[in-house]
Design a protein around this motif. Structure first.
Motif: not given
Length: 456
Positions: A79-96
């Motif tokens: 979230r500090q590396l890219v999540g603060q960009a207006p067009n980037v959202q960071v979500l926590l989880g594992e794709v199944e």
């Protein structure tokens, strides 16, 4: 009864982003993180999904394992590396699951639609069909692995300090490392440095001369991917530092505190309090998930075979990059290695290609620039092969340090790493000699969000 799933469509912070193409990036390693960085400020909406909330700088895990740096020095919050960009959202989880027809992924038991999908889930460790070896010989792919290795080494030394039996003390001061690639050589050299200097300074009952690190590899030289002259230089340095090289040795069995190696002279049993595994790599299981969903091909290592633009057949909207892909559209037809350099270049190119296609522009073909390989072997000593420029010793170490600081994504980590490296060189003291965690914490590591229990 099947578990009910919900469609996840989160409103972006800016309503204007709703109309933009949605790019979903799975994996926040070198490749995925670079793709996100390249898409910041572009006319797309980006969702980055990772099962952990940080990006790990894997090449320096051996320094965590040997107490040179701390976990936070090699990991940076996404979230500090890219999540603060207006067009980037960071979500926590594992794709199944991946539904290639509906253009949806399933994670955290929810569905998320995409217009473009970038899979950069990375790789794990392979024991070549002997997963039962993992408990006795932890790998070195995630922070828990590094913590477990450090915990085992330091606990063995603590026990040795209280052991009156000389044979038992010698055993507790012994380590076996399996795998003579960069990770194995770096770990072996750093473990030898840790034990000899820590014992001489911090432990009263132990003899540094009794420390023993054995590096096992089936090849005829370490660092086989490098030029033979650099392999020879690396082998000579490790031996001069006290590391025993057991080349041409194939591991036949591993159990608690014991490794059986088949050599040209017959079977040899190595006994050591600590055993580490750096020999094998396998792609994330997400490659097989994609193959089952789309019919694409995976190679023997589980990597997805991709086209020149990193897409899979019949699905140009899906790109696979980093360690998860098998990209052989090279001058010599050999697949690109699973290393940081190729991964970063893949991520940047794919992001630019997606933007070009959205805007209806042509984009130049991907062309990998090989800047070379390197490995650090000890204080102020490394070997580097940089596009034909072969360097070893102090110049190699300087180049190695500059390269790793350049690839480190966070400026704060660059500063802390440089400070701790210089401190260790000046004082021979290590910053993170803590025994933490619980036994065998590297087994079945649960990461990301806990899955809810299925309805009865």
């Amino acid at each position: 009864m099947a578990r009910e799933r919900f469609f996840l469509e989160l409103d972006p912070p800016d309503s204007s982003l709703k109309i933009l193409p949605h790019v979903v990036v799975v994996g926040g390693g070198f490749a995925g993180l670079k793709a996100c960085h390249a898409l910041i400020g572009k006319p797309v909406r980006v969702t980055l999904i990772d099962k952990r909330n940080f990006s790990l700088f894997q090449p320096l895990l051996y320094q965590v394992a040997t107490g040179l740096v701390a976990e936070g020095d090699v990991a940076s919050p996404l979230r500090q590396l890219v999540g603060q960009a207006p067009n980037v959202q960071v979500l926590l989880g594992e794709v199944e699951e991946i539904d290639t027809q509906a253009k949806q992924i399933v994670f955290n038991d929810r569905q998320l639609a995409y217009d473009h999908l970038i899979l950069a889930a990375g790789s794990g460790s392979s024991y070549f069909g002997h997963d039962e070896w993992r408990e006795a010989a932890p790998p070195m792919k995630i922070l828990e692995h590094a913590d477990e290795i450090r915990r085992r080494v330091l606990l063995a030394l603590e026990e040795a300090e209280q052991t009156p039996d000389p044979a038992r003390r010698a055993f507790l001061q012994s380590v076996v490392v399996v795998g003579g690639g960069p990770s194995g050589c770096e770990l072996s050299g750093s473990l030898m440095e840790l034990m000899t200097h820590a014992l001489g300074r911090d432990f009263k009952q132990l003899d540094p001369g009794q420390c023993k690190v054995t590096l096992v590899d089936p090849g005829d030289r370490v660092l086989r991917a490098m030029d033979p002259s650099l392999s020879a230089a690396a082998g000579s340095y490790l031996q001069s530092a006290g590391v025993e090289l057991l080349l041409g040795g194939r591991v036949q069995a591993i159990e608690a505190e014991k490794v059986v190696v088949n050599t040209s002279e017959g079977a040899r049993t190595l006994e050591a309090a600590t055993i580490c595994w750096t020999a094998g790599v396998k792609a994330s299981h997400l490659g097989q998930v994609l193959a089952d969903a789309s019919g694409c091909t995976v190679d023997r290592g589980g990597r997805v075979v991709v086209g020149p633009d990193f897409s899979i057949p019949d699905h140009p909207e899906i790109r696979v990059i980093g360690d998860l892909c098998s990209y052989s559209h090279t001058a010599d037809g050999k697949p690109l290695a699973g290393m940081a350099g190729p991964a970063v270049q893949m991520g940047g190119w794919v992001a630019a290609d997606i933007v070009a296609k959205i805007q209806g522009r042509a984009h130049k073909a991907f062309q990998f620039t090989d800047f070379g390989t390197m490995a650090v072997l000890g204080p102020l000593h490394a070997v580097a092969d940089l596009r034909g420029l072969k360097v070893s010793g102090l110049p190699g170490w300087i180049l190695w340090g500059l390269a790793h600081l350049m690839f480190m994504p966070a400026n704060e980590n660059r500063l802390t790493l440089l400070t701790k490296w210089l401190w260790a060189i000046a004082t021979r003291q290590r910053a993170s000699m803590l025994i933490t965690g619980r036994p065998n914490q590297h087994l079945n590591v649960e990461v990301g969000l806990e899955r809810p229990l299925a309805n009865p």
